[in-house]
Design an enzyme around this catalytic site. Sequence first.
Site, PDB file in Angstrom:
ATOM      1  N   ASP A   1       0.831  -1.200   0.000  1.00  0.00           N
ATOM      2  CA  ASP A   1       0.000   0.000   0.000  1.00  0.00           C
ATOM      3  C   ASP A   1       0.873   1.262   0.000  1.00  0.00           C
ATOM      4  O   ASP A   1       1.857   1.334   0.740  1.00  0.00           O
ATOM      5  CB  ASP A   1      -0.855  -0.037   1.277  1.00  0.00           C
ATOM      6  CG  ASP A   1      -1.836   1.105   1.361  1.00  0.00           C
ATOM      7  OD1 ASP A   1      -2.701   1.186   0.484  1.00  0.00           O
ATOM      8  OD2 ASP A   1      -1.743   1.911   2.301  1.00  0.00           O
TER       9      ASP A   1
ATOM     10  N   GLU B   1       1.379  -0.465  -5.135  1.00  0.00           N
ATOM     11  CA  GLU B   1       0.419   0.597  -5.436  1.00  0.00           C
ATOM     12  C   GLU B   1       1.238   1.804  -5.856  1.00  0.00           C
ATOM     13  O   GLU B   1       1.612   2.653  -5.042  1.00  0.00           O
ATOM     14  CB  GLU B   1      -0.439   0.944  -4.217  1.00  0.00           C
ATOM     15  CG  GLU B   1      -1.598   1.845  -4.625  1.00  0.00           C
ATOM     16  CD  GLU B   1      -2.176   2.717  -3.521  1.00  0.00           C
ATOM     17  OE1 GLU B   1      -3.207   3.354  -3.770  1.00  0.00           O
ATOM     18  OE2 GLU B   1      -1.606   2.776  -2.421  1.00  0.00           O
TER      19      GLU B   1
HETATM   20  C1  GLC Z   1      -4.163   3.248  -0.484  1.00  0.00           C
HETATM   21  C2  GLC Z   1      -5.438   2.433  -0.469  1.00  0.00           C
HETATM   22  C3  GLC Z   1      -6.559   3.325  -0.031  1.00  0.00           C
HETATM   23  C4  GLC Z   1      -6.258   3.822   1.368  1.00  0.00           C
HETATM   24  C5  GLC Z   1      -4.888   4.494   1.429  1.00  0.00           C
HETATM   25  C6  GLC Z   1      -4.413   4.688   2.834  1.00  0.00           C
HETATM   26  O1  GLC Z   1      -4.208   4.261  -1.413  1.00  0.00           O
HETATM   27  O2  GLC Z   1      -5.654   1.867  -1.723  1.00  0.00           O
HETATM   28  O3  GLC Z   1      -7.790   2.673  -0.069  1.00  0.00           O
HETATM   29  O4  GLC Z   1      -7.245   4.705   1.783  1.00  0.00           O
HETATM   30  O5  GLC Z   1      -3.889   3.737   0.799  1.00  0.00           O
HETATM   31  O6  GLC Z   1      -3.963   3.485   3.374  1.00  0.00           O
END
Ligand code: GLC
Length: 570
Positions: free
Chosen positions: A235, A295
């Site tokens: 993440d 991500e």
């Molecule tokens: C990432 C996740 C998202 C979350 C954020 C904070 O972007 O995909 O859903 O709110 O991280 O952890």
Amino acid sequence: MSRRFAPFLQSLLLPLLLTLLCCGFAGAQAQAVGGQGHPWWQHAVFYEIYPRSFVDSNNDGVGDLNGISSKMNYLHDLGVDAIWITPCYPSPQVDFGYDVSDYRNIDPMYGSLSDFDHMVAAGKKHGVRIIMDFVPNHTSDQHPWFLDSKSSRTAPHRDWYIWRDGKGPGQPPNNWISIFGGSAWTLDPTTNQYYYHYFYAQQPDLNWRNPAVEKVMLDTTRWWYKRGVSGFRLDAVDTLFEDPELHDDPILKGTNAQGDPNIENRYNTNLPEVHDELQKLRKVADESQAVLIGETWTSNVAELDRYYGQGGNELQMPMDFMFTTVNKLSPPEFRRQIAAVESAHGWPVFVIGNHDIVRSYNRYGDGKNNDAIAKLMGAFYLTLRGTPIMYYGEEIGMENNDPTRKEDVKDPIGRTGWPQEKGRDGERTPMQWNSSANAGFSKTEPWLPVPASYKTHNVASELKDPDSVLNLYKKVLALRHTNEALVEGSYTALNQDDINVMSYLRSYKGKAVLVALNMSASPQKATFDLSAQGFSHAGWKTLIASAQASTKGNEVTLEPFGLLIAEVNP
Ligand code: GLC
């Protein structure tokens, strides 16, 4: 950021070694074709599950792990090889699991560790691997580490988070803004210092410069690998480190949906140290032949390229989100985007939707031909060179169901940003299994409402309809698992001047598949001269096609949003 990326020669040995090591996974569809030198994740199809919304086995309105286990046969039949489950660890659920209060357990709402083990076993039986979501940047403010950290300036975990004095009375340490609104600093009265949070105030950032933090986090990934996890989706990786000098970020023009000034996150995202840490996470992953998915929101291909690492020593699968920014059916824009990613030095990873962005059905749909467009998009990104990551429900043409009243919004950013920002509830609604109440997701009212379209767009009905979005996805995924050119083949863009028909050739060892997609609302013809690629016009064999698609010699005719996937011969 200032670090320059030196292009690397992809190691030939590493993928081979990984393939040899990982062949033991029972029943993996990924082994169906080829396998020459490709690690399992390059042949696999991934599928993201938002656990709150997949299947509710205990009828409390929220999905759970036993629900996921009960659908392994569905996932296998669909053609999925690995599922990425968004965080299901204990959490106060401020950010629906992305605020973790215990990294080595399962939230009782989703089940228990033994339900998790059962899910891994069920997956193994059906050839479906489990990928967990790892949230390294921040914990919940209810995590015992943070509770200790905030208790006093000399607490053992004080330095596990980022604490600073304000600039002056009522003034945070600098101008950094939380992506979810307001200052990224919150004053804690107990010790009269501010702590930093890139996301909500309930998600304090961990201090990755502290070796104890690094150690416990690396060990946590190891702990899950031993428990049967085949990899992690990492993440928000770009936010791991901040400038220790706390320089102010440059302010840009205008304000965002939360009413804050637009800002360039120059000193609090994408610091070079991120890459050192990714290398360490990768070393641990390699001990278990696991895969790391990132991500990775990037604005250009050089940034994306950096995430693969020198010689491929960071993320195997950084997601290409630039692809999701092409929000219209534009062959020239898609061609440009694919060419950019093809020029990177790693294996492409394509997504068209996830739990943070409006569903592809709405983003690409024109309101009249949405099903045809959903099929077109499936036939498109599932036949590109690279690994696709699907989002649950995309295969049945699930649409966004945005809240219409502020009081119904669950996602906090939808409340603070209303009405400009409605939050992410719309793309997180329950999976539509059948046409009974609550779309067969639960016997109780679900945590988010299903859209009215569940009556027609659900698994049970679509399985019966040969022309459904679901059956098109199934056909394409089955082809992907058996056709060598689609798995191993190179990508060559065709007819690059055509602004309506997106077409390309995937070729491998003298075999090729031609994909032609009419991205316009009018009928189109396209002719293909494949002689430069060593293929003739004779004997094309249609593999998958929309109802009115046809070929004659080297000419393809397509109805509006029609598609054709055909085998071509030398
Ligand atoms: C990432 C996740 C998202 C979350 C954020 C904070 O972007 O995909 O859903 O709110 O991280 O952890």
